[in-house]
Scaffold this active site. Sequence first.
Site, short mmCIF file in Angstrom:
data_model
loop_
_atom_site.label_atom_id
_atom_site.label_comp_id
_atom_site.label_asym_id
_atom_site.label_seq_id
_atom_site.Cartn_x
_atom_site.Cartn_y
_atom_site.Cartn_z
N TYR A 1 -4.16 -0.36 -8.89
CA TYR A 1 -4.18 0.99 -8.33
C TYR A 1 -3.34 1.89 -9.21
O TYR A 1 -2.41 1.41 -9.91
CB TYR A 1 -3.54 0.99 -6.94
N GLU B 1 -0.47 0.20 1.19
CA GLU B 1 0.85 0.11 1.82
C GLU B 1 1.87 0.94 1.02
O GLU B 1 3.07 0.63 0.99
CB GLU B 1 1.32 -1.33 1.93
N ASN C 1 -11.14 5.13 -2.01
CA ASN C 1 -10.77 3.78 -1.53
C ASN C 1 -11.17 3.62 -0.06
O ASN C 1 -10.61 4.30 0.81
CB ASN C 1 -9.26 3.57 -1.66
N GLU C 2 -12.14 2.74 0.17
CA GLU C 2 -12.61 2.48 1.55
C GLU C 2 -12.83 3.81 2.29
O GLU C 2 -12.37 3.98 3.43
CB GLU C 2 -11.58 1.63 2.30
N GLU D 1 -11.89 -7.13 -2.56
CA GLU D 1 -10.57 -7.51 -2.02
C GLU D 1 -10.73 -8.76 -1.17
O GLU D 1 -10.95 -8.69 0.03
CB GLU D 1 -9.96 -6.38 -1.18
C1 LIG Z 1 -3.68 -2.67 9.45
C2 LIG Z 1 -4.62 -1.81 8.63
C3 LIG Z 1 -4.56 -2.20 7.14
C4 LIG Z 1 -5.48 -1.32 6.32
N1 LIG Z 1 -5.52 -1.80 4.89
C5 LIG Z 1 -6.37 -2.70 4.40
S1 LIG Z 1 -7.45 -3.46 5.26
N2 LIG Z 1 -6.42 -2.92 3.05
C6 LIG Z 1 -7.53 -2.42 2.25
C7 LIG Z 1 -7.00 -1.40 1.26
O1 LIG Z 1 -8.03 -1.04 0.35
C8 LIG Z 1 -5.84 -1.96 0.45
O2 LIG Z 1 -5.29 -0.90 -0.31
C9 LIG Z 1 -4.75 -2.54 1.39
O3 LIG Z 1 -4.17 -1.51 2.17
C10 LIG Z 1 -5.38 -3.59 2.30
C11 LIG Z 1 -4.35 -4.26 3.19
O4 LIG Z 1 -3.40 -4.87 2.36
#
Ligand SMILES: CCCCNC(=S)N1C[C@H](O)[C@@H](O)[C@@H](O)[C@H]1CO
Length: 647
Positions: free
Chosen positions: A75, A121, A179-180, A260
């Site tokens: 990232y 995160e 991203n998502e 992922e």
């Molecule tokens: C509790 C909700 C968590 C949302 N994040 C999710 S599914 N994720 C997908 C996200 O793309 C990645 O950056 C990370 O944030 C990973 C979790 O480690």
Amino acid sequence: IMSLLRFGSVLLLFGCSLGAPRSFSVDYKNDCFRKDGEEFRYISGSIHYSRIPRVYWKDRLLKMYMAGLNALQMYIPWSFHEESPGRYNFSGDRDLGHFLQVAQDVGLLVILRPGPYICAEWDMGGLPAWLLNKKDIVLRTSDPDYLAAVDRWMGKLLSLMKPYLYQNGGPIITVQVENEYGSYFACDINYLRHLYKLFRSHLGNDVVLFTTDGPGISYIKCGTIKEVYATVDFGPGVDVTAAFEAQRQAEPHGPLVNSELYTGWLDHWGSPHFVLSSAIVAKALDKVLATGANVNMYMFIGGTTFGYWNGANDPYSPQPTSYDFDAPLTEAGDLTEKYFAIREVIRMYRKIPEGPVPPSTPKYAYGTVVMKKLQTISDALEKLSFSGPVKSEYPQTFIELNQAFGFVLYRTALPVDCSAPTPLSSPLNGVHDRAYVSVNGVAVGILERDKAITVNVTGKAGSQVDILVESMGRINYGHNINDFKGLVTNMTLGNETLKGWTMYSLNIDEAIRQGLLSETKPTASPQPAALSPPTFYKGSFIIPDCIPDLPQDTYIQLPKWRKGQIWINGFNLGRYWPSRGPQVTLFVPANILSTAAPNNVTVLELEEAPCSSGPCSVVFTATPILNATVQSDHKQHGRLFVRDGFL
Ligand SMILES: CCCCNC(=S)N1C[C@H](O)[C@@H](O)[C@@H](O)[C@H]1CO
């Protein structure tokens, strides 16, 4: 002929080939990627350079290469490189170009995920806090102010990235857009289209662009556009066939990709440390590879979220300093059973590099360091607040005070006598995120977002009320990522709204860098209290330069301390909160330690240090503790157990 051969060998020496130009593309006919005309499948692992000291990048990347990976996924956190508008930082631990060069030198291709939003995160999912200067900005949409900032940032970043594209001689084979996005409420297709055109304008038409979304039509519907190759992400326990059927709904042809595959999972303060067995991860990897799919393991090494950079989930749950993620390489880069289990699975699908795997680094227990009390935050205000006090009728947020991270002191006075305990409250739950309340310098209680919105106070009219507000990290996923910090709504005393505030934006990091904090004369032995006003402590220790191989990595533990922030030689190591857990030790990389001068340890203890009952200390140990028992007042995240299908 000889001169031609010589010329050809010179070209080869410089990585050029007399044959086909370097290319990387999607082959829709054969449902695969093609690299230089040959069928190619990537087996990749996620690594975040922003969570690993520069000096360790090569060590971690070599370990990933020796595990049999042929690519890494990374990232780019926007906020890490543009902390204020137009002020860019690509040096030292933020030297993106150096990281890409090391990846290429080691032999890893790169799957680049530049955002602008990355989740990860990371505070506000990587978006810089200063975007919130526009109070009603709608992040991750066609909001014109958001897009203007994105255009400027991507103009700067993608121009820097272009030379590193595979086609141009670099390691970058694919680039992710957003991203998502399909998980976000806005579902603004025009925003995705804008990003697509923006990426193409800076990167050209050759590089493969892709999106990543959860493995379901509900995610894919709003996360994909036809111009960009759609991939999915899913963890162990999710049915692989079903997940790739979801991808096929968006991409009937082309390579299968799990962007992922979770090797572990994130932690939250107050929740048990998440672990995922090697067997489950190895089996999941084998199932994905057996389909012929491309895969990226998230995380291959998590590392550390130093400083204030961590994010949070919603309902408000900040993530700890350690981003160990129970990944195949530990936070400190150590080899684990999971690392070798994954390596054996990969060995079934591709040749594993011969030769030694770089070993885990030695950890040194430097032992106990005695800490001396310095000033409280309230006593040191003029040293900590470089911009000085700001007065206003109602409290202002961090952003209004031009501050992105850390702490702000909010000061007011009791408007009336409170001879009986009187509730001081944030009726709208507007303490973002934790506040330490003192009256006339005596700690009276703690307010916490979503947990504690009232403390009782007593005192005469005019008594000074100090409320130190701590940002614990901005929400990085979901609808509420526009997460303002500070006292974001009014405070009341009894039934009255408190008015007349003086606010101090604090630059503690700069004050510590300049060594401005001083010891206080020891007062009469203070009574052991349950709570003290936020107070600085300092200690130092020598690492002799006659011991070979020192300094080495280590961990710092703060037995009986409760919650605060640690700096070592001016480096903001991160947050500690052993009274809540699960993390109890913080990783200390050797590069911030010195044998040439005493090593200074500065601690800001927000609640109560174990110093009133005699000398207090911190300890440098050789072993991490990330899974201490935690307060059980924390609920798990539905999505964690539903969407990602963990067993
Ligand atoms: C509790 C909700 C968590 C949302 N994040 C999710 S599914 N994720 C997908 C996200 O793309 C990645 O950056 C990370 O944030 C990973 C979790 O480690």
